[in-house]
Write an enzyme that holds these catalytic residues in place. Sequence first.
Site, short mmCIF file in Angstrom:
data_model
loop_
_atom_site.label_atom_id
_atom_site.label_comp_id
_atom_site.label_asym_id
_atom_site.label_seq_id
_atom_site.Cartn_x
_atom_site.Cartn_y
_atom_site.Cartn_z
N GLY A 407 0.82 -1.21 0.00
CA GLY A 407 0.00 0.00 0.00
C GLY A 407 0.85 1.25 0.00
N VAL A 411 0.18 4.34 5.56
CA VAL A 411 -1.15 3.76 5.83
C VAL A 411 -1.10 2.74 6.97
CG1 VAL A 411 -1.99 4.15 3.50
CG2 VAL A 411 -0.83 2.01 4.02
N GLY A 412 0.08 2.49 7.55
CA GLY A 412 0.15 1.62 8.73
C GLY A 412 0.67 0.23 8.49
N SER A 730 -5.22 4.86 -19.35
CA SER A 730 -6.51 5.08 -18.70
C SER A 730 -7.04 6.50 -18.87
CB SER A 730 -6.40 4.75 -17.21
OG SER A 730 -5.46 5.60 -16.58
N LYS A 773 -7.99 5.34 -7.35
CA LYS A 773 -8.48 6.46 -8.14
C LYS A 773 -9.77 7.03 -7.55
CE LYS A 773 -6.40 4.85 -12.46
NZ LYS A 773 -6.63 4.34 -13.82
#
Length: 847
Positions: A407, A411-412, A730, A773
């Site tokens: 991640g 975020v831990g 994208s 996103k």
Amino acid sequence: MSEGNADETSPDEREEPAKPESPESRDQEGEELPEDQPLVLQTVPEEEREFETLAPQIPEDGLILLAARGMLLFPRVVLPIVVGREPSIRAIQAAVQREQPIGVILQKDEGLLEPEEGDLYKVGTVAAIVRYITAPDGSHHVIAQGESRFRIREYVQTEPFLIAKVDLIDEPEIEESTAIEARNLHLKSQAHKALSLLPQKPEDLDQAIENAESASGLTDLVATFMDIPVHEKQEILETFELEARMNMVTEKLAHLVEVLTLSHEIRQKTQGKLEKSQREYYLREQLRQIEKELGDGQSVELGDLTAAIEKLKCPKEVKKEARRDLSRLDRMPEAAAEYAILRSYLECLIELPWGKTTRDKLNIEKARGILNEDHYGLEKVKKRILEFLAVRKLKPNSKGPILCFVGPPGVGKTSLGRSIARAMGRKFARISLGGVHDESEIRGHRRTYVGAMPGSVIQHLRKCGSSNPVFMLDELDKLGQSMHGDPSSALLEVLDPEQNKEFTDHYLNVPFDLSKVLFVGTANVLDSIPGPLRDRCEVIELPGYTQEEKLAIAKTYLVPRQREGHGLKETQLVIADEALAEIVRSYTREAGCRSLEREIAAVARNAATRVATGDVKNVEVEEADIATILGPVRFESELALRTSQPGVATGLAWTPVGGDILFIEATRMDGSGELILTGQLGDVMKESARAALSLVKSNAEALGIDSHCLRNFDLHIHVPAGAIPKDGPSAGSAMVTAMVSLFTDKTVRSDLAMTGEISLRGLVLPIGGVKEKVLAAHRAGIKMVVLPARNKKDFEEIPEHAREDLDFRFVERIEEVLEEALGIEATLHSEGKAPPQSSRMSASSGS
């Protein structure tokens, strides 16, 4: 220079000195050589030779050949030859019985036991057999006198020994010119100098060199005793012209003299050092013996090491190795260089946690409470960790998967590893792999290297004092690779439950059991982890946080931690929820919470300064105070400003640190229909822009665009933040929307963002990173997100609060995108049919 080489001899036989022999003193076949009559390698005077030197008598039926290996005979030289192979013995005996000379010829491959015609050189030496002896041990000895060079013309017999017809090579008579005489004197001088540099030189060789009667004889004599490869001696033998042969021998002898000179200097320098060290060694041994006699045999330090080794609960082979090294240490003087190395190794071996483990305390409810106490949200991640712990509780010895948390930063991921260790009651070890590019960092260095030490795995286990800690391998995706090896390959054995039972660190050189260690990995990007290493891990993805989650994390964890870290009491610093929301909204824009914590720390420092100076006793921070403390707003919503005019569309992008919004800007100018792309775009993104333009051009009439504009205007596509590289397909749907908005002079909805790859037929194709996103759109204040219909499967991964706040549109074709963004209803002719109705999903519809 060497003392001479003999064919087919053992190493001991080659070192035997020799004594001069003459044909008149020749013994009969089989007579034993007296012990007091050693062999001497030297030439025979002209008057004592049995055969004529330059014209030996060669039988008409051919010359008997003796295949020699490892030695070479020159004319005018006497050498002893030990014969061991059966064909060679028969050849010697036949030559003695027939009273004929023998041809000594070198074989090309020394390892061949039965050489054939093609395995022999063409040029050899005709030799007279001066003496043939059969020793009591059954070995056959021959003393041969070189006579003349010969060249093989053809072989006439191969069994039981080789016979060939040969051409004698007579040396031309050369008048002793000044050049030959000068070379002769120089060669003698070099030969004497080489002999003087030998530690043990042959006694009679100096005299033999001095008494050499001709330049040719001197050259062949020196070539015989030079310590050079035998194939180089063969080159000298095959050089028939005297001057060229003398030059060749002189050059090789000069190199040999240079080597011997250097060796002599080194020997002289080290002699004194060796004598000093030997003297110290003898004195220390005497001191050791005296200590033993007085009862002071072993020092207290070695006694402690001995007791510690005996107490170790380690495998038998490890204890055996430790005892062996301790014995070596006991016999070694303390001043020896290896003493400290060996002692450090034994101390490391003793301090490792052999068989020492901590008892697991697996209470699932307690573990759930610890995870909730340490982390906010992350429900799917916590659920998987609790499942992992439950299996461990039911089957303690199970070989469960290796968890890998992937991640964005902050975020831990690392703190999750600490929570797992706390929930299990185990010790925690962490190793950062970022930038590690040497395999020895994992496996350790061998003790032969200066400053050798164990690898990181063994070092951290030694510090933990437990063989079953929770071991976190941080930043797996940032492993390097260099000429020193691939550390990711070294980790394969560490992480494989079938192999790590006997993990061998190069420094320890004994196996250590890692099967009880619980390994946990972390990474920011999954694709950067090497494939075999990724295959050994179970990947658990951690999404970025939304604004609501960040606000809850700040209230529950960050503010209390910073308040305590700055020495403030709970009443001395109170930050209102609106103030925290303003920090989250206007001063940070990230997937994790590290920047948020830094901003809260700045607020805490401001409060600590005011309290410490006595201005106030308690500080209450409101939303209006944030700009005064942290400065002007850093992040503002650009949606309304950016999309306030035609030609601008909002896209969504994925980055290694989470998602982000992306503005696609289009403008036109007079020209010839050229496409200009800027903004540090990658090749894939450039191709996506070209595809978007082709789609718009091919459907200009259906979209209500004047084809004159497309032909007579240049189109410029720009993606801001040009210093940041961007790539990927994208943004295709956003590029089409920006182009259509520009040419139709219609503005795109300011609260709408889109993502999706487009095809030339107008299809909107699926993309990756949907969760990141969507969270980026949520952070930026977007209200509607347009996604490809084939990405519906990713809808469940989006956090629930984001699903409630956003309105989703899942589309299959670009017409649906244009309808949502611009309100344009068009039917593109690429498919030849009308587009399907859009599939709408929102929280209000309950989809």
